[in-house]
Design a protein around this motif. Structure first.
Motif, mmCIF file in Angstrom:
data_model
loop_
_atom_site.group_PDB
_atom_site.id
_atom_site.type_symbol
_atom_site.label_atom_id
_atom_site.label_comp_id
_atom_site.label_asym_id
_atom_site.label_seq_id
_atom_site.Cartn_x
_atom_site.Cartn_y
_atom_site.Cartn_z
ATOM 1 N N GLU A 37 48.408 33.344 47.919
ATOM 2 C CA GLU A 37 47.503 32.192 47.861
ATOM 3 C C GLU A 37 47.120 31.830 46.430
ATOM 4 N N ALA A 38 47.155 32.802 45.547
ATOM 5 C CA ALA A 38 46.877 32.572 44.129
ATOM 6 C C ALA A 38 47.902 33.327 43.308
ATOM 7 N N THR A 52 46.323 37.568 46.023
ATOM 8 C CA THR A 52 46.676 37.255 44.640
ATOM 9 C C THR A 52 47.788 38.153 44.125
ATOM 10 N N GLY A 69 38.203 36.747 48.752
ATOM 11 C CA GLY A 69 38.961 35.892 47.845
ATOM 12 C C GLY A 69 40.311 35.513 48.406
ATOM 13 N N LEU A 70 41.268 35.344 47.515
ATOM 14 C CA LEU A 70 42.609 34.911 47.876
ATOM 15 C C LEU A 70 43.612 36.047 47.690
ATOM 16 N N GLY A 128 36.737 37.061 44.977
ATOM 17 C CA GLY A 128 35.953 35.911 45.390
ATOM 18 C C GLY A 128 34.455 36.139 45.279
ATOM 19 N N PRO A 146 38.051 30.226 44.699
ATOM 20 C CA PRO A 146 38.502 30.523 46.064
ATOM 21 C C PRO A 146 37.584 29.933 47.126
ATOM 22 N N LEU A 196 39.908 36.205 41.263
ATOM 23 C CA LEU A 196 40.373 35.398 42.395
ATOM 24 C C LEU A 196 40.519 36.247 43.647
#
Length: 431
Positions: free
Chosen positions: A48-49, A32, A29-30, A23, A232, A20
């Motif tokens: 975000e994650a 995390t 990505g996020l 991405g 993502p 994640l």
């Protein structure tokens, strides 16, 4: 928080967390964070994650369901719009296993009609075709997993294994539908007349990307870490996330490597490591009889500081099984978890700042013993293994490796991957 993950072990959580965080290529990505168990406090505003690491892979289904539902409720309270249930890419689950019951319970809680089931992880040779799980060119049931001491996989047909666990209908989406594209796949996902667990074929990362795109808006998705490759993207494409590059949490300071896995890959990595680095083998019998404890392990590590010292309890499966039969599987597991957990505590108290851990159970024991609640995910060291950093004035850098993950030279590379300059460490300390 946009995506919430419920992972059934610690290293599996790290695996999907880095997926994640990185991405799709060129997109990012996020932000995390991985949590050791269900947090008692709300998540930080910039997460975000969120990935909750449980220790539920081999526990009774009723207990696994209870933990998963509690984790899901916390993630929903953080605003998560998509829940991912992450299990092993070799679908480690017997007929009495908990993947089916947990999926059923989450589907009921989230009121979803169809659920993707896709353990495939092609980067490590785990592919799903015609509903059958392969490890490299072998069916799962002929890959060596049929001899696993806890979850022997004697049936490679994920549909059959899952149907024996689930109260819901189990169906199959063949590879030919996946390669028709995400729109065609999404239509099949949305057209189920009753609640259905859909085993979806995937033989490449491109297939997983197609599946991830088709899961746009899905409240519940399940699978191995590969299922998260494109998740993502769905939020980035909507401009609800900007796409971030995972930060590299690098720390200066003494190092230690603690290994409790008995997988073939880990044993090969230990053999490679001892060619140039000090290695100490722990006899499980000595641990059980009180002849070896944290003092001996930490003394060895301190004696060889600066040269990536490694201590391990790994053995070949036959030897491990013999010890388990003599002393009891639970007693052996508890003794080793206690040993590695207390060793980690003593090492950190005496100044160790970089810790590499091999094995899912051992990773869980170390993280729990150190009382680490949240770990920020950094760059990928090896496929599925990120660098991670704990918060606070004295951060720790960690790498938690599943037994079968990593190249032969993983341990030496991981120690160096966690190393940072004094300037970089100061930045982390101030963050």
């Amino acid at each position: 928080m946009l995506i919430g993950v419920i992972a059934d072990d610690f290293t599996g959580a790290s695996d999907i967390a880095v997926t994640l965080a990185k991405g799709l290529p060129g997109e990012g990505g996020l932000q995390t964070t991985q949590y050791a168990g269900i947090p008692c406090e709300p998540a930080a505003a910039d997460v975000e994650a969120g990935v909750i690491a449980l220790k539920s892979r081999s526990i009774p289904a009723s207990s696994a369901v209870e933990q998963a539902l509690a984790a899901c409720r916390w993630l929903l309270e953080q605003g998560c719009e998509q829940i991912v249930f992450k299990y092993c890419s070799t679908f480690d689950s017997t007929d009495s296993g908990n993947i089916g019951p947990v999926t059923d319970a989450l589907a009921e809680l989230l009121a979803v009609q169809s659920v993707v089931i896709c353990p495939a992880f092609p980067a490590l040779g785990r592919t799903l075709y015609q509903g059958h799980l392969f490890v490299q060119d072998r069916l799962l049931s002929e890959s060596g997993m049929e001899h696993h001491p806890l979850t022997p996989m004697k049936d490679a047909d994920v549909r059959r294994v899952l149907q024996r666990q689930s109260v819901n209908r189990v169906a199959h989406i063949p590879w030919q539908t996946v390669v028709a594209g995400s729109a065609a796949l999404q239509k099949v996902l949305n057209d189920q007349p009753v609640r259905t667990l859909l085993v979806v074929d995937a033989i490449s990362e491109h297939d997983l990307t197609t599946i991830g795109r088709a899961c746009k808006g899905a409240r519940l998705v399940t699978g191995g870490s590969g299922i998260a490759l494109a998740l993502p993207h769905n939020f980035i494409a909507q401009r609800r996330a900007s796409g971030k590059q995972a930060r590299a949490p690098l720390i200066e300071g003494p190092e230690a490597i603690l290994v409790g896995s008995c997988s073939g890959a880990t044993r090969q990595q230990i053999l490679e490591h001892q060619k140039a680095h000090p290695v100490m083998k722990i006899e499980v019998r000595d641990v059980l009889e009180g002849n070896v404890g944290p003092e001996q392990l930490t003394a060895f590590i301190h004696q060889h500081q600066g040269n990536a010292p490694l201590v391990y309890s790994s053995g070949d499966p036959a030897a491990v099984q013999s010890i388990q039969q003599q002393y009891g599987r639970e007693k052996v597991a508890e003794a080793l978890d206690n040993l590695f957990g207390k060793t980690a505590q003593k090492l950190v108290a005496e100044g160790t700042r970089r810790i590499v851990v091999g094995g899912g159970e051992t990773s869980g024991a170390v993280v729990s013993a150190l009382g680490l609640v949240a770990l920020t995910i950094g760059k990928e060291i090896d496929t599925g293994v990120p660098a991670m950093v704990s918060p606070g004035d004295k951060p720790l850098a960690l790498a938690l490796k599943s037994g079968n993950f990593g190249e032969k030279d993983f341990f030496a590379r991981a120690v160096e991957a966690l190393r940072g300059s004094a300037e970089r460490s100061a930045v982390i300390n101030q963050a």
